[in-house]
Scaffold this motif. Structure first.
Motif, PDB file in Angstrom:
ATOM      1  N   ALA A  21       0.755  -1.080   0.062  1.00  0.00           N
ATOM      2  CA  ALA A  21      -0.043   0.157   0.107  1.00  0.00           C
ATOM      3  C   ALA A  21       0.953   1.247  -0.035  1.00  0.00           C
ATOM      4  O   ALA A  21       0.463   2.295  -0.363  1.00  0.00           O
ATOM      5  N   ASP A  22       2.234   1.113   0.350  1.00  0.00           N
ATOM      6  CA  ASP A  22       3.180   2.327   0.404  1.00  0.00           C
ATOM      7  C   ASP A  22       3.726   2.695  -0.861  1.00  0.00           C
ATOM      8  O   ASP A  22       4.333   3.756  -1.062  1.00  0.00           O
ATOM      9  N   LEU A  23       3.591   1.651  -1.908  1.00  0.00           N
ATOM     10  CA  LEU A  23       4.245   1.651  -3.044  1.00  0.00           C
ATOM     11  C   LEU A  23       3.831   3.131  -3.859  1.00  0.00           C
ATOM     12  O   LEU A  23       4.997   3.804  -4.335  1.00  0.00           O
ATOM     13  N   PRO A  24       2.316   3.709  -4.001  1.00  0.00           N
ATOM     14  CA  PRO A  24       2.680   4.809  -4.677  1.00  0.00           C
ATOM     15  C   PRO A  24       3.067   5.966  -3.895  1.00  0.00           C
ATOM     16  O   PRO A  24       3.798   6.847  -4.694  1.00  0.00           O
ATOM     17  N   ALA A  25       3.242   6.014  -2.699  1.00  0.00           N
ATOM     18  CA  ALA A  25       3.973   7.087  -2.021  1.00  0.00           C
ATOM     19  C   ALA A  25       5.355   6.983  -2.139  1.00  0.00           C
ATOM     20  O   ALA A  25       6.072   7.936  -2.344  1.00  0.00           O
ATOM     21  N   VAL A  26       5.970   5.772  -2.258  1.00  0.00           N
ATOM     22  CA  VAL A  26       7.607   5.707  -2.466  1.00  0.00           C
ATOM     23  C   VAL A  26       7.890   6.363  -3.947  1.00  0.00           C
ATOM     24  O   VAL A  26       8.766   6.722  -4.260  1.00  0.00           O
ATOM     25  N   LEU A  27       6.778   5.816  -4.660  1.00  0.00           N
ATOM     26  CA  LEU A  27       7.112   6.062  -6.095  1.00  0.00           C
ATOM     27  C   LEU A  27       7.184   7.751  -6.379  1.00  0.00           C
ATOM     28  O   LEU A  27       7.982   8.388  -7.127  1.00  0.00           O
ATOM     29  N   GLU A  62      15.198  -4.476   1.289  1.00  0.00           N
ATOM     30  CA  GLU A  62      14.145  -4.015   1.964  1.00  0.00           C
ATOM     31  C   GLU A  62      13.706  -2.652   1.662  1.00  0.00           C
ATOM     32  O   GLU A  62      14.996  -1.845   1.444  1.00  0.00           O
ATOM     33  N   VAL A  63      12.794  -2.147   1.211  1.00  0.00           N
ATOM     34  CA  VAL A  63      12.372  -0.581   1.124  1.00  0.00           C
ATOM     35  C   VAL A  63      11.894  -0.266   2.478  1.00  0.00           C
ATOM     36  O   VAL A  63      10.942  -0.937   3.006  1.00  0.00           O
ATOM     37  N   LEU A  64      12.557   0.636   3.061  1.00  0.00           N
ATOM     38  CA  LEU A  64      11.852   1.069   4.465  1.00  0.00           C
ATOM     39  C   LEU A  64      11.198   2.569   4.230  1.00  0.00           C
ATOM     40  O   LEU A  64      11.646   3.379   3.517  1.00  0.00           O
ATOM     41  N   VAL A  65      10.135   2.714   4.882  1.00  0.00           N
ATOM     42  CA  VAL A  65       9.550   4.047   4.696  1.00  0.00           C
ATOM     43  C   VAL A  65       9.656   4.456   6.322  1.00  0.00           C
ATOM     44  O   VAL A  65       9.323   4.014   7.222  1.00  0.00           O
ATOM     45  N   LEU A  66       9.685   5.937   6.388  1.00  0.00           N
ATOM     46  CA  LEU A  66       9.632   6.740   7.563  1.00  0.00           C
ATOM     47  C   LEU A  66       8.073   7.330   7.330  1.00  0.00           C
ATOM     48  O   LEU A  66       7.700   7.901   6.450  1.00  0.00           O
ATOM     49  N   VAL A  67       7.376   6.872   8.358  1.00  0.00           N
ATOM     50  CA  VAL A  67       5.754   7.178   8.437  1.00  0.00           C
ATOM     51  C   VAL A  67       5.466   8.142   9.668  1.00  0.00           C
ATOM     52  O   VAL A  67       5.874   7.683  10.668  1.00  0.00           O
ATOM     53  N   GLY A  77      -0.836   6.042   7.927  1.00  0.00           N
ATOM     54  CA  GLY A  77       0.054   7.133   8.270  1.00  0.00           C
ATOM     55  C   GLY A  77       0.530   7.728   6.956  1.00  0.00           C
ATOM     56  O   GLY A  77       0.278   7.150   5.706  1.00  0.00           O
ATOM     57  N   ARG A  78       1.317   8.908   6.873  1.00  0.00           N
ATOM     58  CA  ARG A  78       1.772   9.597   5.629  1.00  0.00           C
ATOM     59  C   ARG A  78       3.206   9.090   5.682  1.00  0.00           C
ATOM     60  O   ARG A  78       3.917   9.501   6.525  1.00  0.00           O
ATOM     61  N   VAL A  79       3.623   8.600   4.462  1.00  0.00           N
ATOM     62  CA  VAL A  79       5.075   8.404   4.063  1.00  0.00           C
ATOM     63  C   VAL A  79       5.625   9.572   4.001  1.00  0.00           C
ATOM     64  O   VAL A  79       5.310  10.383   2.921  1.00  0.00           O
ATOM     65  N   VAL A  80       6.804   9.968   4.691  1.00  0.00           N
ATOM     66  CA  VAL A  80       7.599  11.353   4.676  1.00  0.00           C
ATOM     67  C   VAL A  80       8.838  11.128   4.233  1.00  0.00           C
ATOM     68  O   VAL A  80       9.598  12.021   3.803  1.00  0.00           O
ATOM     69  N   GLY A  81       9.311   9.730   4.102  1.00  0.00           N
ATOM     70  CA  GLY A  81      10.743   9.489   3.601  1.00  0.00           C
ATOM     71  C   GLY A  81      10.785   7.941   3.306  1.00  0.00           C
ATOM     72  O   GLY A  81       9.844   7.103   3.696  1.00  0.00           O
ATOM     73  N   ILE A 106      13.343  12.184   1.117  1.00  0.00           N
ATOM     74  CA  ILE A 106      12.444  13.099   2.060  1.00  0.00           C
ATOM     75  C   ILE A 106      11.486  13.707   1.200  1.00  0.00           C
ATOM     76  O   ILE A 106      11.806  14.423   0.408  1.00  0.00           O
ATOM     77  N   ARG A 107      10.272  13.828   1.719  1.00  0.00           N
ATOM     78  CA  ARG A 107       9.156  14.757   0.881  1.00  0.00           C
ATOM     79  C   ARG A 107       9.954  16.143   0.963  1.00  0.00           C
ATOM     80  O   ARG A 107      10.433  16.539   1.808  1.00  0.00           O
ATOM     81  N   ALA A 108       9.748  16.701  -0.378  1.00  0.00           N
ATOM     82  CA  ALA A 108      10.380  18.061  -0.597  1.00  0.00           C
ATOM     83  C   ALA A 108       9.994  19.165   0.330  1.00  0.00           C
ATOM     84  O   ALA A 108      10.650  19.943   0.817  1.00  0.00           O
ATOM     85  N   ASP A 109       8.449  19.271   0.812  1.00  0.00           N
ATOM     86  CA  ASP A 109       8.033  20.163   1.875  1.00  0.00           C
ATOM     87  C   ASP A 109       8.499  19.806   3.271  1.00  0.00           C
ATOM     88  O   ASP A 109       8.168  20.537   4.006  1.00  0.00           O
ATOM     89  N   ARG A 110       9.224  18.852   3.353  1.00  0.00           N
ATOM     90  CA  ARG A 110       9.717  18.387   4.840  1.00  0.00           C
ATOM     91  C   ARG A 110      11.322  18.101   4.995  1.00  0.00           C
ATOM     92  O   ARG A 110      11.559  18.081   6.052  1.00  0.00           O
ATOM     93  N   ARG A 111      11.911  18.897   4.121  1.00  0.00           N
ATOM     94  CA  ARG A 111      13.356  18.532   4.448  1.00  0.00           C
ATOM     95  C   ARG A 111      13.859  19.809   5.144  1.00  0.00           C
ATOM     96  O   ARG A 111      13.193  20.732   5.480  1.00  0.00           O
ATOM     97  N   SER A 112      14.959  19.655   5.754  1.00  0.00           N
ATOM     98  CA  SER A 112      15.618  20.420   6.696  1.00  0.00           C
ATOM     99  C   SER A 112      14.823  20.389   7.991  1.00  0.00           C
ATOM    100  O   SER A 112      15.290  21.517   8.720  1.00  0.00           O
TER     101      SER A 112
END
Length: 166
Positions: A21-27, A62-67, A77-81, A106-112
């Motif tokens: 289910a995370d695949l679209p967010a990772v892509l 493994e593909v790891l997601v930060l949620v 949850g929302r995948v942010v990385g 990392i999501r562009a709007d969540r960097r730094s």
């Protein structure tokens, strides 16, 4: 001028293996590093499905997601990385595995805001717990901000990498 992202509360984040289910967010993270891409606008094609299944069923990948906003058992949850880790067996380093990290995003709007550090530190802890003797990665020479980030994490620029496109 946009406001700086809010600092991250580490307890609000979960690092876990990606679910289908995370695949679209990772892509979406991989599609564009400079802007946020809506996962619902992407097509998950047969090649993506095959690649995800191959990674998901391989104990050395493994593909790891930060949620954000999920607990360890929740695929929501929302995948942010995200990133991909391949555990490579080797004869050097006393026969220990090494962790090869790729496609760090990392999501562009969540960097730094500290998310990248959390993603990498938790991934390194995971590799250490697995018994890896080394964590390595490559980064495109054009990604100077990423290079400074990896330097701050303690990575050494010890080797030159080479690639051959096939």
């Amino acid at each position: 001028m946009s406001a700086a992202p809010e600092p991250v509360r580490p307890t609000a984040l979960t690092l876990r293996p990606a679910a289908r289910a995370d695949l679209p967010a990772v892509l979406a993270l991989l599609a564009d590093e400079e802007r946020v891409v809506d996962p619902s606008t992407l097509v998950v094609d047969e090649a993506h499905e095959r690649a995800f299944t191959a990674i998901d069923t391989d104990p050395r990948n493994e593909v790891l997601v930060l949620v954000e906003g999920a607990d360890d058992q929740d695929a929501g949850g929302r995948v942010v990385g995200s990133l991909q880790v391949t555990y490579v067996p080797g004869l050097s380093k006393g026969g220990a595995e090494r962790a090869l990290i790729e496609a760090v995003r990392i999501r562009a709007d969540r960097r730094s805001g500290g998310l990248g550090r959390i993603l990498m530190e938790r991934t390194i802890d995971r590799a250490r717990a697995r018994g890896c003797a080394l964590v390595q990665l490559t980064s495109n020479k054009k990604r100077q901000n990423a290079h400074r980030f990896y330097d701050r994490l303690g990575f050494a620029r010890s080797h030159d990498g080479f690639k051959l496109a096939l």
